[in-house]
Design a protein around this motif. Structure first.
Motif, PDB file in Angstrom:
ATOM      1  N   ALA A  66      36.676  28.630  34.249  1.00  0.00           N
ATOM      2  CA  ALA A  66      35.811  28.087  33.196  1.00  0.00           C
ATOM      3  C   ALA A  66      34.394  27.839  33.698  1.00  0.00           C
ATOM      4  CB  ALA A  66      36.407  26.804  32.638  1.00  0.00           C
ATOM      5  N   THR A  67      34.207  27.806  35.025  1.00  0.00           N
ATOM      6  CA  THR A  67      32.866  27.648  35.601  1.00  0.00           C
ATOM      7  C   THR A  67      31.931  28.744  35.103  1.00  0.00           C
ATOM      8  OG1 THR A  67      33.762  26.570  37.561  1.00  0.00           O
ATOM      9  CG2 THR A  67      31.591  27.568  37.791  1.00  0.00           C
ATOM     10  N   LEU A  68      32.482  29.898  34.795  1.00  0.00           N
ATOM     11  CA  LEU A  68      31.667  31.015  34.313  1.00  0.00           C
ATOM     12  C   LEU A  68      30.873  30.628  33.068  1.00  0.00           C
ATOM     13  CD1 LEU A  68      31.026  33.947  35.041  1.00  0.00           C
ATOM     14  CD2 LEU A  68      32.954  34.653  33.617  1.00  0.00           C
ATOM     15  N   ASP A  69      31.414  29.729  32.247  1.00  0.00           N
ATOM     16  CA  ASP A  69      30.723  29.299  31.030  1.00  0.00           C
ATOM     17  C   ASP A  69      29.442  28.519  31.334  1.00  0.00           C
ATOM     18  OD1 ASP A  69      32.815  30.420  29.594  1.00  0.00           O
ATOM     19  OD2 ASP A  69      33.900  28.521  29.429  1.00  0.00           O
ATOM     20  N   PHE A  70      29.347  27.940  32.529  1.00  0.00           N
ATOM     21  CA  PHE A  70      28.180  27.137  32.909  1.00  0.00           C
ATOM     22  C   PHE A  70      27.063  27.975  33.540  1.00  0.00           C
ATOM     23  CE2 PHE A  70      31.671  24.209  32.696  1.00  0.00           C
ATOM     24  CZ  PHE A  70      31.121  23.028  32.219  1.00  0.00           C
ATOM     25  N   VAL A  71      27.372  29.208  33.903  1.00  0.00           N
ATOM     26  CA  VAL A  71      26.424  30.028  34.655  1.00  0.00           C
ATOM     27  C   VAL A  71      25.139  30.338  33.885  1.00  0.00           C
ATOM     28  CG1 VAL A  71      26.083  32.279  35.758  1.00  0.00           C
ATOM     29  CG2 VAL A  71      28.152  30.950  36.223  1.00  0.00           C
ATOM     30  N   PRO A  72      25.186  30.761  32.615  1.00  0.00           N
ATOM     31  CA  PRO A  72      23.923  31.081  31.937  1.00  0.00           C
ATOM     32  C   PRO A  72      22.922  29.917  31.920  1.00  0.00           C
ATOM     33  CG  PRO A  72      25.759  31.970  30.692  1.00  0.00           C
ATOM     34  CD  PRO A  72      26.343  31.091  31.772  1.00  0.00           C
ATOM     35  N   GLU A  73      23.397  28.729  31.607  1.00  0.00           N
ATOM     36  CA  GLU A  73      22.503  27.575  31.587  1.00  0.00           C
ATOM     37  C   GLU A  73      22.009  27.231  32.992  1.00  0.00           C
ATOM     38  OE1 GLU A  73      22.585  22.868  30.298  1.00  0.00           O
ATOM     39  OE2 GLU A  73      23.942  24.269  29.293  1.00  0.00           O
ATOM     40  N   TYR A  74      22.891  27.362  33.977  1.00  0.00           N
ATOM     41  CA  TYR A  74      22.508  27.101  35.367  1.00  0.00           C
ATOM     42  C   TYR A  74      21.424  28.082  35.807  1.00  0.00           C
ATOM     43  CZ  TYR A  74      22.852  26.454  40.403  1.00  0.00           C
ATOM     44  OH  TYR A  74      22.557  26.218  41.721  1.00  0.00           O
ATOM     45  N   LEU A  75      21.599  29.353  35.493  1.00  0.00           N
ATOM     46  CA  LEU A  75      20.589  30.359  35.846  1.00  0.00           C
ATOM     47  C   LEU A  75      19.271  30.086  35.132  1.00  0.00           C
ATOM     48  CD1 LEU A  75      22.741  33.611  35.795  1.00  0.00           C
ATOM     49  CD2 LEU A  75      21.782  32.464  37.806  1.00  0.00           C
ATOM     50  N   VAL A  96      29.829  34.874  40.579  1.00  0.00           N
ATOM     51  CA  VAL A  96      29.868  35.275  39.168  1.00  0.00           C
ATOM     52  C   VAL A  96      30.822  36.456  38.988  1.00  0.00           C
ATOM     53  CG1 VAL A  96      28.494  36.220  37.273  1.00  0.00           C
ATOM     54  CG2 VAL A  96      27.623  34.293  38.608  1.00  0.00           C
ATOM     55  N   ALA A  97      30.756  37.439  39.884  1.00  0.00           N
ATOM     56  CA  ALA A  97      31.682  38.574  39.823  1.00  0.00           C
ATOM     57  C   ALA A  97      33.121  38.097  40.014  1.00  0.00           C
ATOM     58  CB  ALA A  97      31.310  39.615  40.872  1.00  0.00           C
ATOM     59  N   ALA A  98      33.320  37.170  40.956  1.00  0.00           N
ATOM     60  CA  ALA A  98      34.656  36.643  41.236  1.00  0.00           C
ATOM     61  C   ALA A  98      35.237  35.912  40.033  1.00  0.00           C
ATOM     62  CB  ALA A  98      34.599  35.703  42.448  1.00  0.00           C
ATOM     63  N   LEU A  99      34.422  35.101  39.383  1.00  0.00           N
ATOM     64  CA  LEU A  99      34.899  34.371  38.209  1.00  0.00           C
ATOM     65  C   LEU A  99      35.257  35.328  37.079  1.00  0.00           C
ATOM     66  CD1 LEU A  99      32.359  31.409  38.289  1.00  0.00           C
ATOM     67  CD2 LEU A  99      34.814  31.298  38.825  1.00  0.00           C
ATOM     68  N   GLY A 100      34.472  36.388  36.918  1.00  0.00           N
ATOM     69  CA  GLY A 100      34.791  37.413  35.917  1.00  0.00           C
ATOM     70  C   GLY A 100      36.111  38.103  36.238  1.00  0.00           C
ATOM     71  N   PHE A 101      36.325  38.415  37.507  1.00  0.00           N
ATOM     72  CA  PHE A 101      37.590  39.009  37.947  1.00  0.00           C
ATOM     73  C   PHE A 101      38.749  38.054  37.653  1.00  0.00           C
ATOM     74  CE2 PHE A 101      40.789  39.321  41.376  1.00  0.00           C
ATOM     75  CZ  PHE A 101      41.260  40.618  41.150  1.00  0.00           C
TER      76      PHE A 101
END
Length: 192
Positions: A136-145, A76-81
């Protein structure tokens, strides 16, 4: 495709007595080896850590998301970077795999196509810490979590991934150091 490279170094390293990225292999720390490797692949390089103190001139230090456990926090940090650097994708690399293949980024990028991630495999094992992930994977993280899942493999399945295989014979390029015995084995390999 613009790719940022992020070294995942946030694990506790408890099986090796802690501070694994700073262990020496062939006179160089595992972290320095990973930084040298990543710097050959991208101009945008970062090291993702949880709460360790590491410092390297010219390399960004980013913090794992403190609300997430395990390697997913580093991803998640990497995708934000990657997003901050306007990268299309982020190549994640663990600090404890010192023999990664020189063609890792190229082969993963070639196979990414319409997938959210391209993940390395060898010897029948998937290595999700060695992956090329669309930012764009970052957009899927909230639902995945929200689903309660936390594995990198699960997120890769959620965004769709392709596995890219490397031969593990005679020596696995994805050899992972978790214990003192494995560090000694890697040292023997470096000394050859």
């Amino acid at each position: 495709m613009k790719i940022a490279a992020v070294i995942l170094a946030g694990g506790e390293g408890s099986r090796i007595g802690g501070d694994k990225p700073m262990r020496l292999l062939g006179g160089t720390t595992l972290l320095d080896r990973a930084i040298d490797y990543a710097s050959g692949l991208s101009d945008e390089v970062a090291v993702a850590v949880r709460d360790q103190l590491v410092g390297h001139a010219g390399v960004a230090i980013i913090r794992d998301n403190p609300t997430i456990e395990g390697p997913l926090a580093g991803l998640v940090a990497a995708l934000g970077f990657g997003r901050d650097e306007d990268a299309d994708a982020v190549l994640t690399l663990p600090a404890d795999m010192p023999f990664l293949p020189p063609d890792l980024a190229d082969r993963l990028a070639e196979r990414l196509a319409n997938n959210g991630a391209a993940i390395a495999t060898s010897g029948g094992y998937l290595h999700p810490v060695c992956g090329l992930w669309l930012t764009a994977t970052l957009d899927f993280v909230p639902e995945y979590l929200a689903s309660g899942r936390r594995s990198l493999r699960g997120l890769a399945e959620t965004v769709g991934y392709v596995a890219v295989d490397w031969p593990a014979d005679p020596e696995d390029p994805f050899f992972n150091i978790n214990t003192s015995a494995e560090l000694a084995q890697a040292e023997r390999r470096v000394q050859r």
